[in-house]
Structures are given as structure tokens and as C-alpha cells.
Design an enzyme around this catalytic site. Sequence first.
Site, short mmCIF file in Angstrom:
data_model
loop_
_atom_site.label_atom_id
_atom_site.label_comp_id
_atom_site.label_asym_id
_atom_site.label_seq_id
_atom_site.Cartn_x
_atom_site.Cartn_y
_atom_site.Cartn_z
CE LYS A 13 12.23 18.20 73.07
NZ LYS A 13 12.52 17.44 71.85
NE ARG A 127 9.98 8.55 70.32
CZ ARG A 127 9.86 10.12 70.34
NH1 ARG A 127 10.64 10.28 71.27
NH2 ARG A 127 9.30 10.74 69.56
NE ARG A 160 5.24 9.94 68.93
CZ ARG A 160 6.04 11.04 69.65
NH1 ARG A 160 6.63 10.54 70.79
NH2 ARG A 160 6.29 12.13 69.09
NE ARG A 171 8.19 14.62 65.45
CZ ARG A 171 8.50 13.59 66.11
NH1 ARG A 171 8.87 12.48 65.63
NH2 ARG A 171 8.57 13.89 67.32
P1 AMP Z 1 6.56 15.46 70.80
O1 AMP Z 1 6.18 14.29 71.53
O2 AMP Z 1 7.03 16.83 71.65
O3 AMP Z 1 7.81 15.20 69.82
O4 AMP Z 1 5.35 16.04 70.12
C1 AMP Z 1 4.72 15.25 69.02
C2 AMP Z 1 3.87 16.26 68.21
O5 AMP Z 1 3.00 16.88 69.01
C3 AMP Z 1 4.78 17.46 67.59
O6 AMP Z 1 5.35 17.22 66.42
C4 AMP Z 1 3.70 18.38 67.26
O7 AMP Z 1 2.59 17.90 66.27
C5 AMP Z 1 2.57 18.11 68.59
N1 AMP Z 1 3.33 19.25 69.59
C6 AMP Z 1 3.64 18.86 70.74
N2 AMP Z 1 4.03 19.70 71.40
C7 AMP Z 1 3.85 20.93 70.71
C8 AMP Z 1 3.75 22.29 70.89
N3 AMP Z 1 4.35 23.04 71.92
N4 AMP Z 1 3.34 23.08 69.70
C9 AMP Z 1 2.80 22.67 68.82
N5 AMP Z 1 2.68 21.26 68.50
C10 AMP Z 1 3.12 20.53 69.44
#
Ligand code: AMP
Length: 213
Positions: A13, A127, A160, A171
Site C-alpha cells: 500500500k 523491510r 520495525r 497483524r
Molecule cells: P502500518 O504502517 O499501516 O502497517 O501501521 C503500523 C501500526 O500502526 C499498526 O499495526 C497499528 O498498530 C498502528 N496503526 C496504523 N494505522 C492505524 C489505524 N488506522 N488504526 C489503528 N491502528 C493503526
Amino acid sequence: MKMILIGPPGVGKGTQAKLLVKKYHIPQISTGDMLRSNIRNDTDLGQLAKTFMNAGKLVPDNVILDMIRTRFSEADCREGYILDGFPRTIPQAEGLDLLLNKIGQKLDVVLVMTANPEEIIRRLSSRRSCRECGAVYNLLFSPPHSADICDHCGGELYQRDDDKPATIKNRLNVYERQTAPLIEFYQKMNLIRKVNGMGTISEVGEGIRKALE
Ligand code: AMP
């Protein structure tokens, strides 16, 4: 263009959002990037988010919706945006709906990207992110020039915590349970277009271009 990107973690994404930013000249709004920037700057929000993120859990909906309301009030969001990683739950989608009604905006499309779990685990394990500027690399597809050092700012590259194998599984489960139901939610509004996320960056980009025709 007002667009949502939905898909499991690691499906691409963020990578595709960056290409769409160049094409449409609209901002990418990544709640994950916003939270990580808060963690880097050690804000109250960052400290709160960190425990959820490191465990692979979702940050509470009200925290995310507050962050989005503030972001939407900025001038660069008027013409459009690519929402990357938001909404992630039905209450977030409902909150977004209310906000859009209030500011007189409508979504144009919700792109759903798919990939199988083995490929996702392979991608996420490779990553690396920059501690200083947040730039993202993949050792398989877009490696840095020199291992462990960011090409853009010279910062240290790290994995990360939530990209480690035990957390990745968590996740993926969270995605299936809490985020995948959004597909039906937006199907009812006739906004869904599906794209195969299994190819190379340019193959997936081409799939997106066709889906948006
Ligand atoms: P991402 O970088 O989008 O994979 O997000 C990494 C982490 O940030 C996720 O596993 C959640 O812990 C948190 N996070 C990001 N976006 C959201 C969201 N819209 N709602 C809740 N938690 C989020």
C-alpha cells in the site's frame, strides 16, 4: 481523487501510494507513518501508540480519528488524498463517513490489494526503515545502496519491531478480523476495485492504473 487503499500489512500500500502521489499530486495520508513520526519525536501520542504498535495491535479508534480530523483540516487535503492504512475498523470507517459528510466530501474509490500470507511474511521480514527520516527499503526489491544506512539522510536503518515474525502473524490476524470487514462495508457503497498485489512494483502499479480507468 479521494481514495482509500485497503490490504494486509506488507501488500505494498505504502509503495503504491507514493507512486499515486506523483501521478495525482495529492497527499498520502498514512496513519502508520504519522504514528511512527510521533514515536520518533517522543510525543504523548507516540508514547501511547508505541505499546499497541509493538504488539501488532491496533491503536484505539478515537485516537486515530482525532489524528485524521486534524490532518483533514490542512489545506493540502482539499483536492484529494490517498488514505493508506486508514480506516482499519468499521468504527473508523463510520467516523470517516461522518467527517466527510460534515466537510461535504465524497470518496471516489476504495482499492483493495491482495497477496497470499507467505508472500507477505517474506516481504515484511525484508523491510528496513530509517530511524531518522522514516524512509522505507526492502532488501528484496528496493535495497539501500549500503546496508544499514539510509540513501536519503544517512540515518541508521532498522527492522520495525512489528515486522518481526511473531508480530507479523498477529497483524495478519488483526487484518482478517478487524479490517477485512471493511470490504463489505464499502461494497455496499459500490466503491470497491480489487487489485492483485503479488507482482513486481510496476506490475501492481499497472493493475492499479487499469482498476482506476
Ligand atoms: P502500518 O504502517 O499501516 O502497517 O501501521 C503500523 C501500526 O500502526 C499498526 O499495526 C497499528 O498498530 C498502528 N496503526 C496504523 N494505522 C492505524 C489505524 N488506522 N488504526 C489503528 N491502528 C493503526
